[in-house]
Enzyme design. Structure first.
Site, short mmCIF file in Angstrom:
data_model
loop_
_atom_site.label_atom_id
_atom_site.label_comp_id
_atom_site.label_asym_id
_atom_site.label_seq_id
_atom_site.Cartn_x
_atom_site.Cartn_y
_atom_site.Cartn_z
N ASN A 9 3.75 3.74 1.49
CA ASN A 9 3.34 3.01 2.36
C ASN A 9 3.47 1.40 1.56
OD1 ASN A 9 2.67 0.96 4.56
ND2 ASN A 9 0.49 1.36 4.34
N LYS A 11 3.56 -1.65 2.93
CA LYS A 11 2.92 -2.98 3.29
C LYS A 11 4.62 -3.93 3.58
CE LYS A 11 -1.03 -0.86 2.43
NZ LYS A 11 -2.79 -1.38 2.01
N HIS A 94 -3.00 1.89 11.03
CA HIS A 94 -3.97 1.36 9.92
C HIS A 94 -4.29 1.06 9.71
CE1 HIS A 94 -3.43 0.02 5.30
NE2 HIS A 94 -3.27 1.31 5.40
N GLU A 96 -5.05 -2.02 8.28
CA GLU A 96 -4.84 -2.85 8.07
C GLU A 96 -4.57 -3.82 10.04
OE1 GLU A 96 -2.37 -2.52 4.79
OE2 GLU A 96 -4.69 -2.85 4.09
N GLU A 166 -8.38 6.92 5.32
CA GLU A 166 -8.20 6.26 4.27
C GLU A 166 -9.49 5.28 4.33
OE1 GLU A 166 -4.44 5.30 3.00
OE2 GLU A 166 -4.18 4.20 5.31
N GLY A 172 -6.81 -0.32 -1.97
CA GLY A 172 -7.01 -1.81 -2.80
C GLY A 172 -8.13 -2.23 -3.50
N SER A 211 -6.50 3.64 -3.16
CA SER A 211 -6.09 3.30 -4.55
C SER A 211 -6.05 5.00 -5.19
CB SER A 211 -7.73 3.11 -5.23
OG SER A 211 -8.07 1.21 -4.97
P1 13P Z 1 -4.07 1.04 -2.05
O1 13P Z 1 -2.88 2.33 -1.88
O2 13P Z 1 -3.02 0.28 -2.69
O3 13P Z 1 -5.30 1.51 -2.45
O4 13P Z 1 -2.94 1.00 -0.71
C1 13P Z 1 -3.63 2.32 0.88
C2 13P Z 1 -3.41 1.94 1.71
O5 13P Z 1 -3.97 1.36 2.39
C3 13P Z 1 -2.33 2.67 1.97
O6 13P Z 1 -2.26 2.99 3.59
#
Ligand code: 13P
Length: 254
Positions: A9, A11, A94, A96, A166, A172, A211
């Protein structure tokens, strides 16, 4: 181990040159495996570029889909548009999107329907906040997120479902859930699926996200109910991402 899914992803990151270089480095560093599946989800404007420049074993996913068909929805991308670009997968719900754009389970249910109507395979994201976890609400919260999809779809709509667990506190932050903490929730998710249908439980990949890196991937993938990873930060580093993919490939060959 049967199949492992490694999903990137990206992003809101990348540009023409960065994407081209990242794809070619991933290709150079990755050992292709039939049972380790790589899906790359770039930002919308780069779907076409990645589709043209990726290797054939990499599959392509979008990061979002509109809950509407077409019309006056400025900035949105419909399922028909994604299907028109031959997009095979889409990330739905997601955290976010849930947190920053107020997408609730009802919106996510509608987005899921648009993916199914357009033959795009859904990667449904679920996961609790630190507040849910600290107050003992993790399982209820996860249950509601899955139920919004399962109770509103017939089994045929769920045949290509991928679930990504997640935990929001691990995204993150560098604070990965331990393999044991993740496995506890994955087993719970598998059980929810089992209560619906045994084939659904057996066939649905449940990925972990938060992460993930080349140091923690193997222990996570060795857990019984963890079938891969949804990767943010580490998917933007070719060497890290390829290492994770190669670890998955080795495990599926064991
Ligand atoms: P990270 O791997 O940066 O923690 O992000 C996870 C994520 O949100 C993948 O969709």
């Amino acid at each position: 181990m049967d199949n492992i899914y490694i999903v990137a992803n990206w992003k809101m990151n990348g540009d023409n040159i960065f994407n081209r270089d990242l794809l070619s480095l991933i290709e150079r560093n990755s050992i292709v495996s039939d049972s380790s599946h790589m899906i790359v989800c770039p930002p919308m404007p780069y779907l076409h570029q990645v589709n043209n420049q990726k290797s054939s074993y990499m599959m392509l996913g979008a990061q979002d889909i509109s809950q509407y068909d077409n019309g006056a929805y400025t900035g949105e991308t419909s399922g028909t548009m994604l299907a028109d670009l031959n997009i095979e997968y889409v990330i739905i719900g997601h955290s976010e999107r849930r947190e920053l754009y107020n997408e609730d389970n009802s919106v996510i249910k509608d987005k899921f329907s648009k993916a199914i109507e357009n033959n795009i395979k859904p990667i449904l994201c679920i996961g609790e906040t630190i507040e849910h976890r600290n107050s003992g609400q993790t399982f209820d919260y996860i249950h509601a997120q899955i139920d919004a999809i399962i109770s509103n779809n017939k089994l045929d709509n769920l045949k290509d479902l991928i679930i990504a667990y997640e935990p929001i506190w691990a995204i993150g932050t560098g604070q990965t859930a331990t393999p044991e903490i993740a496995e506890e929730v994955h087993a719970y998710i598998r059980n929810i699926l089992l209560n619906t249908d045994s084939n659904l439980a057996a066939n649905t990949p449940i990925l972990y996200g938060g992460s993930v890196n080349s140091e923690n991937a193997e222990k996570l993938f060795r857990m019984e109910n963890i079938n891969g990873a949804l990767i943010g930060g580490a998917s933007l580093k070719a060497d890290e991402f390829s290492k994770i993919y190669n670890i998955a490939g080795e495990l599926t060959n064991e």
